[in-house]
Scaffold this motif. Structure first.
Motif, short mmCIF file in Angstrom:
data_model
loop_
_atom_site.label_atom_id
_atom_site.label_comp_id
_atom_site.label_asym_id
_atom_site.label_seq_id
_atom_site.Cartn_x
_atom_site.Cartn_y
_atom_site.Cartn_z
N GLY A 29 1.71 7.09 -11.13
CA GLY A 29 1.15 7.88 -10.28
C GLY A 29 0.03 7.13 -9.25
N PHE A 30 0.26 5.71 -9.06
CA PHE A 30 -0.68 4.86 -8.33
C PHE A 30 0.17 4.77 -6.92
CE2 PHE A 30 -2.15 2.88 -12.21
CZ PHE A 30 -3.49 3.24 -12.18
N THR A 31 -0.44 4.68 -5.83
CA THR A 31 -0.06 4.08 -4.52
C THR A 31 -0.10 2.63 -4.65
OG1 THR A 31 -2.07 4.21 -3.40
CG2 THR A 31 -0.81 6.19 -3.43
N GLN A 32 0.58 1.96 -3.61
CA GLN A 32 0.24 0.53 -3.76
C GLN A 32 -1.17 0.17 -3.44
OE1 GLN A 32 3.40 -0.66 -0.77
NE2 GLN A 32 4.97 -0.82 -2.01
N CYS A 41 -6.14 -7.12 -5.85
CA CYS A 41 -5.21 -7.84 -4.70
C CYS A 41 -5.07 -6.51 -3.55
CB CYS A 41 -4.13 -8.28 -5.10
SG CYS A 41 -2.83 -6.90 -5.60
N THR A 42 -4.44 -6.70 -2.40
CA THR A 42 -4.17 -5.97 -1.57
C THR A 42 -2.75 -4.99 -1.96
OG1 THR A 42 -2.62 -7.24 -0.10
CG2 THR A 42 -5.06 -7.31 0.15
N GLY A 43 -2.93 -3.86 -1.27
CA GLY A 43 -1.60 -2.98 -1.36
C GLY A 43 -0.47 -3.65 -0.84
N SER A 44 -0.91 -4.27 0.38
CA SER A 44 0.32 -5.05 1.08
C SER A 44 0.87 -6.00 0.28
CB SER A 44 -0.28 -5.52 2.17
OG SER A 44 0.75 -6.59 2.72
N LEU A 45 0.07 -6.85 -0.53
CA LEU A 45 0.74 -7.75 -1.83
C LEU A 45 1.59 -7.12 -2.81
CD1 LEU A 45 0.70 -10.92 -1.99
CD2 LEU A 45 -1.52 -10.63 -3.37
N ILE A 46 1.15 -6.11 -3.20
CA ILE A 46 1.89 -5.33 -3.82
C ILE A 46 3.29 -5.01 -3.67
CG2 ILE A 46 2.16 -2.97 -5.58
CD1 ILE A 46 0.05 -4.72 -6.77
N GLY A 47 3.23 -4.62 -2.62
CA GLY A 47 4.59 -4.26 -1.61
C GLY A 47 5.34 -5.35 -1.55
N GLN A 48 4.94 -6.57 -1.52
CA GLN A 48 5.73 -7.72 -1.32
C GLN A 48 6.23 -8.11 -2.65
OE1 GLN A 48 4.09 -10.74 1.57
NE2 GLN A 48 2.45 -9.78 1.64
N TYR A 49 5.59 -7.92 -3.67
CA TYR A 49 5.99 -8.28 -5.00
C TYR A 49 7.20 -7.24 -5.47
CZ TYR A 49 1.80 -10.91 -5.81
OH TYR A 49 0.63 -11.87 -5.64
N GLU A 50 6.92 -5.89 -4.99
CA GLU A 50 7.91 -4.95 -5.36
C GLU A 50 9.08 -5.04 -4.51
OE1 GLU A 50 6.19 -1.00 -4.66
OE2 GLU A 50 4.89 -1.06 -6.50
N THR A 51 9.21 -5.78 -3.42
CA THR A 51 10.33 -6.00 -2.72
C THR A 51 11.05 -7.47 -2.84
OG1 THR A 51 8.83 -6.15 -0.68
CG2 THR A 51 9.96 -4.22 -1.06
N ALA A 52 10.30 -8.06 -3.88
CA ALA A 52 10.73 -9.35 -3.99
C ALA A 52 10.87 -10.26 -3.01
CB ALA A 52 12.40 -9.31 -4.56
N ARG A 53 9.70 -10.44 -2.15
CA ARG A 53 9.39 -11.10 -0.99
C ARG A 53 8.49 -12.37 -1.55
NH1 ARG A 53 11.35 -9.58 3.92
NH2 ARG A 53 11.78 -7.42 4.06
N LYS A 54 7.90 -12.15 -2.66
CA LYS A 54 6.91 -13.07 -3.06
C LYS A 54 6.96 -13.05 -4.92
CE LYS A 54 2.88 -13.75 -0.03
NZ LYS A 54 1.58 -13.84 -0.04
#
Length: 280
Positions: A29-32, A41-54
């Motif tokens: 139930g978490f947002t990024q 860390c930032t939500g943006s960084l979470i997004g990059q991990y989840e999309t395999a960009r980092k």
């Protein structure tokens, strides 16, 4: 805005890790942004991990695993991801270059894309493919903006001497390209060495490769074949490439002697006398 890029979890272990990270986050139930605050860390960084960009570090993955109640699953997936090569597209390589704090590049036969002039790059990109050439050329030139940043990455480049003699595009293109390499002597973050023919047998016979280092992330090794680029964070591979690069640097000419050789080839082979330091 949340990163909603869709992943094919079967494409690679890194994609699988990203997909599972997202699945665990959504189940919790978490947002990024909320998850980012939990693991510092930032939500943006979470997004990059989840999309395999980092690729996340082991420490951060451990915090994510604990926060999401994954019972070690994310750590196991990370270990798997670190052992496999990840296919890389052109834009993903550009992102990698832009985020790296240091890059160590070896090119035995062609000037690296970050150092290419427009004329040279056009010849290289257009050898077999003329489709969308202007767009591909613009993308390659755009990658070089990282060298104009206030704090550019440290860039160390070893070029095979053959690079200076392979007449890509003819004398005018080569004069301009070699002049570009000489101009970069004054760039505080760019260091160019030439691996001379006289080095004989050397550690780079298996081809070009790069090593990228980051302030917050594992070191990565990158190489290309005819179809795609391949990235790995496997520590054994990265260490082996680092040792290989050290041997190449040791066998190469110094930065100053490399510049002198570039100037001499430019003058003698491409009939131009560069405005550069006097040669010994």
């Amino acid at each position: 805005m949340p990163n909603i890029r869709k992943l094919d979890a079967t494409a690679s272990p890194l994609h699988h890790l990203g997909a599972e990270m997202r699945r665990y986050r959504e189940a919790a139930g978490f947002t990024q942004d909320e998850l980012g605050r939990h693991v510092y860390c930032t939500g943006s960084l979470i997004g990059q991990y989840e999309t395999a960009r980092k690729i996340p570090t082991r420490d951060l993955t451990a915090r994510l695993d604990a926060s999401l109640g994954a019972d070690g699953a994310l750590l196991r997936l990370l270990e798997m991801a670190l052992r496999f090569q990840v296919p890389l597209q052109a834009q993903e390589l550009a992102d990698l270059e832009a985020e790296a704090a240091q890059a160590f590049l070896f090119e035995p036969t062609v000037v690296n894309g970050l150092l290419q002039t427009e004329g040279y790059a056009k010849e290289v990109l257009g050898v077999l493919r003329k489709d969308a050439l202007d767009g591909r050329l613009a993308h390659r030139m755009d990658r070089q903006r990282i060298l104009l940043r206030q704090e550019p990455p440290l860039l160390w480049v070893v070029l095979g001497e053959a690079t200076l003699y392979q007449a890509v595009g003819g004398p005018t293109v080569m004069r301009t390209q070699l002049a570009r390499l000489l101009d970069l002597r004054d760039h505080p973050s760019v260091h160019i060495q030439v691996l001379p023919f006289t080095a004989g047998a050397h550690a780079g016979f298996q081809g070009a490769f790069s090593i990228f280092r980051f302030n917050n992330g594992p070191d990565l090794a990158y190489s290309e074949d005819y179809e795609a680029g391949h990235l790995t964070a496997n520590s054994q591979v990265v260490t082996a490439r680092t040792v290989r690069y050290a041997h190449l640097q040791a066998a190469a000419l110094s930065v100053q002697d490399s510049a002198d050789l570039i100037a001499r080839v430019m003058e003698e082979r491409y009939e131009a006398r560069p405005g550069c330091r006097a040669m010994a």
